[in-house]
Enzyme design. Structure first.
Site, short mmCIF file in Angstrom:
data_model
loop_
_atom_site.label_atom_id
_atom_site.label_comp_id
_atom_site.label_asym_id
_atom_site.label_seq_id
_atom_site.Cartn_x
_atom_site.Cartn_y
_atom_site.Cartn_z
N HIS A 37 -16.53 30.18 -4.02
CA HIS A 37 -15.92 30.76 -5.04
C HIS A 37 -14.66 30.08 -5.62
CE1 HIS A 37 -13.48 31.61 -1.25
NE2 HIS A 37 -12.63 31.51 -2.16
N HIS A 121 -10.27 25.35 -7.90
CA HIS A 121 -11.31 24.51 -7.04
C HIS A 121 -12.21 25.34 -6.31
CE1 HIS A 121 -8.11 25.77 -4.06
NE2 HIS A 121 -9.02 25.53 -3.45
P1 ATP Z 1 -10.88 30.67 7.18
O1 ATP Z 1 -9.31 30.98 6.96
O2 ATP Z 1 -11.43 31.54 8.41
O3 ATP Z 1 -11.16 29.40 7.23
P2 ATP Z 1 -11.25 31.36 4.37
O4 ATP Z 1 -9.91 30.38 4.31
O5 ATP Z 1 -12.47 31.29 3.76
O6 ATP Z 1 -11.61 31.46 5.93
P3 ATP Z 1 -9.13 33.35 3.88
O7 ATP Z 1 -8.19 32.42 4.75
O8 ATP Z 1 -9.20 34.78 4.13
O9 ATP Z 1 -10.63 32.86 4.43
O10 ATP Z 1 -9.08 32.75 2.28
C1 ATP Z 1 -9.65 33.34 1.23
C2 ATP Z 1 -9.45 32.70 0.20
O11 ATP Z 1 -7.92 32.49 -0.21
C3 ATP Z 1 -10.01 31.20 0.25
O12 ATP Z 1 -10.38 30.67 -0.95
C4 ATP Z 1 -8.56 30.55 0.58
O13 ATP Z 1 -8.53 29.00 0.41
C5 ATP Z 1 -7.62 31.19 0.06
N1 ATP Z 1 -6.17 31.14 0.78
C6 ATP Z 1 -6.20 31.22 2.08
N2 ATP Z 1 -4.83 31.27 2.29
C7 ATP Z 1 -4.18 30.81 1.48
C8 ATP Z 1 -3.05 30.40 1.17
N3 ATP Z 1 -1.87 30.52 2.19
N4 ATP Z 1 -2.43 30.06 -0.19
C9 ATP Z 1 -3.27 30.05 -1.11
N5 ATP Z 1 -4.76 30.52 -1.04
C10 ATP Z 1 -5.14 30.81 0.35
#
Ligand code: ATP
Ligand code: MG
Length: 194
Positions: A37, A121
């Site tokens: 996504h 991205h």
């Molecule tokens: P995991 O953390 O288990 O690897 P994930 O990153 O896919 O899984 P989430 O951490 O819930 O799942 O993130 C959901 C989305 O938000 C992803 O696109 C992630 O890159 C983005 N994201 C997560 N944390 C942040 C942050 N602190 N700042 C900006 N974007 C974030």
């Protein structure tokens, strides 16, 4: 609940991303196709009440549809560490505008502003242990990567939960983008659909 706002990718585009999902030393876990996504705004942990305000604010956004294309590959690094490898998004001012509208909606709903520069991205992998020279090789190998353009017709509020293997995303609600002024007349003149 843990929430984020994102653009879903059409099946054919997720299919086109498969060529990138492998062949990098130290990266064993690639984002599965159903999870690929473009994040518009990460909201983090939000209670039910704030989620309701955010939803109402997002539902009030008026912005036009636009077309988008994924282009190139790059990585977020920190010192010698490779944090994430991603497919890039071709420059599209309408996407930045949508991001800005989402950002102000979220702030209007009472959440803290983000303040970071927006770099759209598609995260492909968050490597555990990839040396920079291997990353350079991978990036060079895929430098000409480009998808077909696709139409962005809505954006989506997702929840993110921990799964055993990977995060599980659930689309809670989608918000339609509008058909640009003039498109309906143009379609009528063509005698066809939008
Ligand atoms: P995991 O953390 O288990 O690897 P994930 O990153 O896919 O899984 P989430 O951490 O819930 O799942 O993130 C959901 C989305 O938000 C992803 O696109 C992630 O890159 C983005 N994201 C997560 N944390 C942040 C942050 N602190 N700042 C900006 N974007 C974030
Ligand atoms: Mg994460």
């Amino acid at each position: 609940m843990r929430l984020f706002v994102a653009l879903a990718l059409p099946d054919n585009i997720r299919w086109q991303l498969r060529v990138l999902s492998g062949g990098l030393v130290g990266a064993n876990r690639w984002v599965p196709p159903e999870n690929l996504h473009i994040t518009l705004r990460f909201l983090g942990e939000v209670d039910g009440r704030d989620a309701h305000y955010v939803d109402a604010a997002l539902a009030g956004i008026r912005a036009p549809r636009f077309s988008l294309r994924l282009k190139g590959v790059d990585a977020f690094t920190s010192g010698q560490r490779v944090k994430a490898v991603y497919a890039g998004v071709e420059k599209q001012p309408a996407l930045q505008h949508l991001h800005d509208k989402v950002e102000s909606a979220v702030v209007r709903a009472g959440l803290a502003p983000d303040g970071q520069k927006y770099t759209p991205h598609v995260t492909l992998t968050r490597p555990k242990d990839t040396p920079l020279n291997k990353l350079q090789h991978y990036l060079a190998e895929h430098s000409l990567f480009k998808t077909e353009p696709f139409e962005v017709t809505h954006f989506t509020l997702y929840s993110s939960e921990m799964g055993s293997e990977q995060s599980v995303y659930t689309a809670l609600r989608s918000y339609a983008l509008s058909v640009p002024a003039g498109a309906i007349e143009a379609a009528a003149e063509r005698g066809g659909t939008l």
